[in-house]
Scaffold this motif. Sequence first.
Motif, PDB file in Angstrom:
ATOM      1  N   GLY A  96       0.806  -1.219   0.000  1.00 42.13           N
ATOM      2  CA  GLY A  96       0.000   0.000   0.000  1.00 42.13           C
ATOM      3  C   GLY A  96       0.832   1.258   0.000  1.00 42.13           C
ATOM      4  O   GLY A  96       0.490   2.235   0.671  1.00 42.13           O
ATOM      5  N   VAL A  97       1.941   1.255  -0.754  1.00 40.57           N
ATOM      6  CA  VAL A  97       2.775   2.455  -0.847  1.00 40.57           C
ATOM      7  C   VAL A  97       1.935   3.614  -1.382  1.00 40.57           C
ATOM      8  O   VAL A  97       1.208   3.481  -2.359  1.00 40.57           O
ATOM      9  CB  VAL A  97       3.988   2.199  -1.756  1.00 40.57           C
ATOM     10  N   LEU A  98       2.008   4.748  -0.704  1.00 41.86           N
ATOM     11  CA  LEU A  98       1.257   5.947  -1.080  1.00 41.86           C
ATOM     12  C   LEU A  98      -0.228   5.656  -1.259  1.00 41.86           C
ATOM     13  O   LEU A  98      -0.868   6.118  -2.191  1.00 41.86           O
ATOM     14  CB  LEU A  98       1.834   6.575  -2.352  1.00 41.86           C
ATOM     15  N   GLY A  99      -0.772   4.883  -0.333  1.00 42.22           N
ATOM     16  CA  GLY A  99      -2.208   4.629  -0.347  1.00 42.22           C
ATOM     17  C   GLY A  99      -2.668   3.594  -1.345  1.00 42.22           C
ATOM     18  O   GLY A  99      -3.848   3.516  -1.652  1.00 42.22           O
ATOM     19  N   GLY A 100      -1.748   2.787  -1.857  1.00 41.01           N
ATOM     20  CA  GLY A 100      -2.122   1.734  -2.795  1.00 41.01           C
ATOM     21  C   GLY A 100      -1.766   2.023  -4.227  1.00 41.01           C
ATOM     22  O   GLY A 100      -2.183   1.288  -5.131  1.00 41.01           O
ATOM     23  N   VAL A 101      -0.991   3.066  -4.470  1.00 38.82           N
ATOM     24  CA  VAL A 101      -0.570   3.365  -5.839  1.00 38.82           C
ATOM     25  C   VAL A 101       0.187   2.177  -6.425  1.00 38.82           C
ATOM     26  O   VAL A 101       0.042   1.857  -7.613  1.00 38.82           O
ATOM     27  CB  VAL A 101       0.299   4.641  -5.873  1.00 38.82           C
ATOM     28  N   ASP A 102       0.997   1.492  -5.596  1.00 39.09           N
ATOM     29  CA  ASP A 102       1.754   0.340  -6.097  1.00 39.09           C
ATOM     30  C   ASP A 102       0.825  -0.735  -6.629  1.00 39.09           C
ATOM     31  O   ASP A 102       1.053  -1.314  -7.689  1.00 39.09           O
ATOM     32  CB  ASP A 102       2.686  -0.212  -5.025  1.00 39.09           C
ATOM     33  N   LEU A 103      -0.265  -1.003  -5.918  1.00 37.84           N
ATOM     34  CA  LEU A 103      -1.207  -2.019  -6.370  1.00 37.84           C
ATOM     35  C   LEU A 103      -1.961  -1.555  -7.615  1.00 37.84           C
ATOM     36  O   LEU A 103      -2.174  -2.332  -8.553  1.00 37.84           O
ATOM     37  CB  LEU A 103      -2.195  -2.367  -5.260  1.00 37.84           C
ATOM     38  N   CYS A 104      -2.359  -0.298  -7.649  1.00 36.80           N
ATOM     39  CA  CYS A 104      -3.066   0.227  -8.819  1.00 36.80           C
ATOM     40  C   CYS A 104      -2.187   0.157 -10.067  1.00 36.80           C
ATOM     41  O   CYS A 104      -2.662  -0.223 -11.157  1.00 36.80           O
ATOM     42  CB  CYS A 104      -3.522   1.656  -8.576  1.00 36.80           C
ATOM     43  N   LEU A 105      -0.916   0.510  -9.949  1.00 33.48           N
ATOM     44  CA  LEU A 105      -0.005   0.427 -11.088  1.00 33.48           C
ATOM     45  C   LEU A 105       0.177  -1.021 -11.529  1.00 33.48           C
ATOM     46  O   LEU A 105       0.297  -1.307 -12.726  1.00 33.48           O
ATOM     47  CB  LEU A 105       1.345   1.052 -10.733  1.00 33.48           C
ATOM     48  N   HIS A 106       0.192  -1.936 -10.560  1.00 31.58           N
ATOM     49  CA  HIS A 106       0.274  -3.366 -10.880  1.00 31.58           C
ATOM     50  C   HIS A 106      -0.945  -3.790 -11.706  1.00 31.58           C
ATOM     51  O   HIS A 106      -0.806  -4.503 -12.714  1.00 31.58           O
ATOM     52  CB  HIS A 106       0.356  -4.150  -9.566  1.00 31.58           C
ATOM     53  N   LEU A 107      -2.127  -3.341 -11.339  1.00 31.82           N
ATOM     54  CA  LEU A 107      -3.336  -3.691 -12.084  1.00 31.82           C
ATOM     55  C   LEU A 107      -3.343  -3.052 -13.474  1.00 31.82           C
ATOM     56  O   LEU A 107      -3.772  -3.672 -14.457  1.00 31.82           O
ATOM     57  CB  LEU A 107      -4.578  -3.271 -11.300  1.00 31.82           C
ATOM     58  N   ILE A 108      -2.867  -1.822 -13.570  1.00 27.95           N
ATOM     59  CA  ILE A 108      -2.769  -1.163 -14.876  1.00 27.95           C
ATOM     60  C   ILE A 108      -1.808  -1.922 -15.784  1.00 27.95           C
ATOM     61  O   ILE A 108      -2.054  -2.065 -16.987  1.00 27.95           O
ATOM     62  CB  ILE A 108      -2.338   0.301 -14.706  1.00 27.95           C
TER      63      ILE A 108
END
Length: 357
Positions: free
Chosen positions: A159-171
């Motif tokens: 959840g780095v920076l509120g989940g940006v890491d996960l969102c970028l992974h999904l993108i």
Amino acid sequence: MPVIAVLALDGAPGHHLTAPGLTFATAARHHHPVAYEVRVCAGPGFVGTGGPAPFALDTPWGMEGLADADTVLLPGHENFRSAPPPGVVDALLSAAARGARVGAVGTGTFTLAATGLLDGRRAATSRRHTRELARLHPRIDVDPEGAAVADGPFHSAAGVLGGVDLCLHLITLDHGEAVAIETERQLFLHLHPEPGDGDGLAPEAASRPARDAPAQSGPRAPQDAAAEFAYNAVTPPGSSLEPVTRWMEANLHHPLSLDDIAEQAQLGVRSLTRRFRAETGLTPLQYLLRMRIQHAQRLLERTDDPVARIAAHSGLGTPANLRHHFQRSTGTSPTVYRTAFRALVSGLTWPERPGQP
């Protein structure tokens, strides 16, 4: 349009709720074929976000917003060690049963783990909670680094920076690594131009290294300039342009004309231009120029090459020409860009404070 439903449980950190919208919207804004609908859905018993700056949330979506979502995201929240609120487990089981992706950010992984869906699978949570997750849910293979983990339709990250890491992974999964990298760059460095603030280069400027640019630029063309960097140089997955854009990328260090690109694509110039505009929002030469800038950005980020070498490798010719195009497309100089990017990457994570979800 794919629907991303962010389930807000009571005490969720505010940035866990805003980061998905910001990230997916940035991807859509800068990449012509990308589109997402992001819903923040208030879960049972939701009152407000957690500290350090709590706020109330007014959203038209409740649990019903999960019913047709393609992806359900679970942010961290307070009381994550307790049983999930009524209806949450059933909603997550239903989402998984219909084939939706389910992602968890930070301590949101504890809520997903409570459904049993992660049993026998790999998962991640915030680093300071990895041992606790492994102890409470011994059937889960917990990643100690908190990196984005995918196991079947289930995705989780620290959840780095509120989940940006996960969102970028999904993108990345949806649209490829190039789109995710450019989204990250735009998101963190805020280098996107405002509408109407384009490059203003004559079309032939993209096809060959220009002469050293003057210190002060001249007037900008009104509409072509606005379109110059409206989209990034990324073709949609499965695009008919992929073979020619791969060839362009491999030959950036050579002078390339519009005729060269058309010959490689085995199309007439007018047909090539129509296809590029339809699939990328750019003309072939606008696309080529954007590729050159993006390649220069990658070299600045990942190498210590001097500006002169980067100018040659990217096909922009001279350091002055690189600085000219780079300044007009990103709003900053190559040197400042390199320094800022590395400073941001080195400070991307920070120690978690006790009591954070």
